[in-house]
Motif scaffolding. Structure first.
Motif: not given
Ligand code: FA5
Ligand code: MG
Length: 442
Positions: A18, A35, A38, A41, A71-72, A106, A132
């Motif tokens: 990201e 990953l 992510l 959503r 963001s996670a 995460l 996660y």
């Protein structure tokens, strides 16, 4: 000149996610397949059951602020320390959580955002996000799922009206065909906080219970009314423990003959509110699993379906409506058994990685953990793996060696699998297990 190799090794020591780079270290354990989730959503994908459910709950709590963090990726400080998780809490271990490195991970729950949300001044809020966790593989477990955190806090003077508000809510609930079994008690094991006036804390816990019972009735009540059985909806409150709330509770709903846990909650630790710079406020918080509830409400039989991009799944749902999912077809399963010897314990000094740093084990140490096994299976087979079940476990009395047998059940949600393709997946799984976990196939 060593420029080439140096540049190369320096890039493999970092990961770009990201738009940020994270240094890899002994804690790094998040595979690319995770990953890749992510950007999905699902909680914000219009007409997706997770988003529909989020919207229904947001509509019910109508004057609560709806929030969705960008963001996670959070710091381990936000996910654990700030909330009072002790240093040796099992949730911190590498077998249970996904780390980018020692400082970033995460999020494992939406509670990771409690402090920043209180700090921003929100008093009534709902925060939805993907979370996660490394876990087992079956129809109700997936390494990514969605939670909604909700909280309501008051200043001391705003609490004057709470008693009468609670009385009104209790009256409204009494009129609903809903059986609430409350077997939680405020006892020594689930105490009010020493900083709190117990009378006030009791009203806050009451308000939490009324607020959630009313939401549960809104979601499940209509469904229950449509069903053929005459029994009213049953909800059960039990005592729980979280480092960041006390008293704490878990709520279960009786569904298809079983009690199903749908949320955890409690009176927010005053320490958390102090950390957030709002020591004068007090109140409650909850965290619920959106998949758990959506699987019941929409009759979705397998948690992998939420990730399907097949139109036969997606077109069945519409914002604002709870409808029953009609399986478009059930494709045949294909199972493969895998028996192997566990790696032999060698000199314990050889066990590397974060063992010393965090108490967890990582793939590559000599201790076998089922979550590491499942991670490799998921990484190879993706959503084609339906369940992984231990079917045999024994220790050879003479040699002391331990053997396990797992049944890997492969099935696609969208098509029939070919036996050759499953064999190829199983072959790759075995190869990775040998290389990374040092098992010995029998
Ligand atoms: C928590 O995550 C706490 N943060 C909840 C909380 C928030 C407590 C605020 C107090 C105050 P727990 O790990 O029990 O608690 O998860 C909460 C809910 O998430 C569960 O009740 C369940 O509905 C859902 N959940 C947990 N694990 C899974 C999973 N593997 N798959 C699907 N849903 C899950
Ligand atoms: Mg729980």
């Amino acid at each position: 000149a060593p420029v080439g190799p140096l540049t190369e090794s320096s890039t493999t020591l970092e990961q770009a996610i990201e738009g940020n780079t994270y240094k890899k270290d002994a804690w790094t354990n998040t595979p690319p397949s995770i990953l890749a989730k992510l950007p999905r959503r699902l909680h914000q994908q219009e007409n997706h059951p997770i988003s529909i459910l989020r919207n229904l709950i947001e509509t019910h709590f109508k004057d609560f602020q709806a929030i969705s963090p960008a963001s996670a990726i959070v710091t381990t400080h936000m996910n654990f320390d700030e909330l009072g998780f002790p240093a040796d809490h099992p949730g911190r271990s590498l077998t249970d959580s996904y780390y980018l490195n020692q400082t970033h991970m995460l999020r494992t729950h939406t509670s990771a955002h409690e402090v920043e949300t209180f700090r921003a001044g929100h008093d009534k809020w709902l925060l939805s996000a993907d979370v996660y966790r490394r876990d087992e593989i079956d129809a109700s477990h997936y390494p990514v799922f969605h939670q909604m955190e909700g909280a309501r806090v008051w200043t001391q003077d705003q609490l004057q009206d709470l008693k009468s508000l609670n009385a009104k809510m209790a009256e409204e609930l009494a009129a609903c065909p809903l059986v609430i079994e409350d077997i939680s008690i405020s006892s020594e094991s689930n105490p009010y906080q020493p900083e709190h006036n117990p009378e006030l804390a009791k009203e806050i816990a009451q308000n939490l219970k009324h607020s959630l019972n009313s939401m549960i009735f809104r979601l499940f009540g209509q469904l229950k009314a449509k069903s053929t059985d005459e029994e009213p909806l049953r909800v059960r409150w039990i005592e729980a423990f979280f480092p960041f709330t006390t008293p704490s509770y878990e709520v279960e709903v009786f569904w298809n003959g079983e009690w199903l846990e749908i949320l955890g909650c409690g009176v927010v630790m005053q320490k958390t509110l102090k950390n957030a710079g709002v020591p004068q406020k007090l109140g409650w918080a909850f965290g619920l699993g959106l998949e758990r509830i959506a699987m019941i409400l929409f009759s979705i039989p397998d948690i992998r379906l939420f990730w399907s991009e097949d139109a036969r799944f997606l077109r069945q749902f519409k914002e604002g409506r709870i409808t029953t999912f009609k399986p478009y077809s059930k494709y045949p399963p294909c199972y493969k058994d895998l028996s192997f010897w566990l790696p032999q314990e060698k000199n314990p000094k050889e066990a590397r990685g974060a063992k010393a740093a965090g108490g967890g084990m990582t793939a590559g140490t000599l201790t076998f953990h089922e979550n590491d096994f499942c991670e490799i299976v998921r990484d190879v087979a993706g959503d084609l793996i339906e369940s992984v079940t231990l079917i045999d476990d024994f220790t050879n009395k003479k040699t002391g060696r331990q053997s396990k047998c797992y049944r890997l059940n492969y099935r696609s949600m969208d098509r029939s699998l070919l036996n050759e393709e499953v064999n190829a997946l199983q072959g790759e799984v075995i190869q990775r297990l040998v290389e990374e976990l040092h098992i010995e196939p029998r």
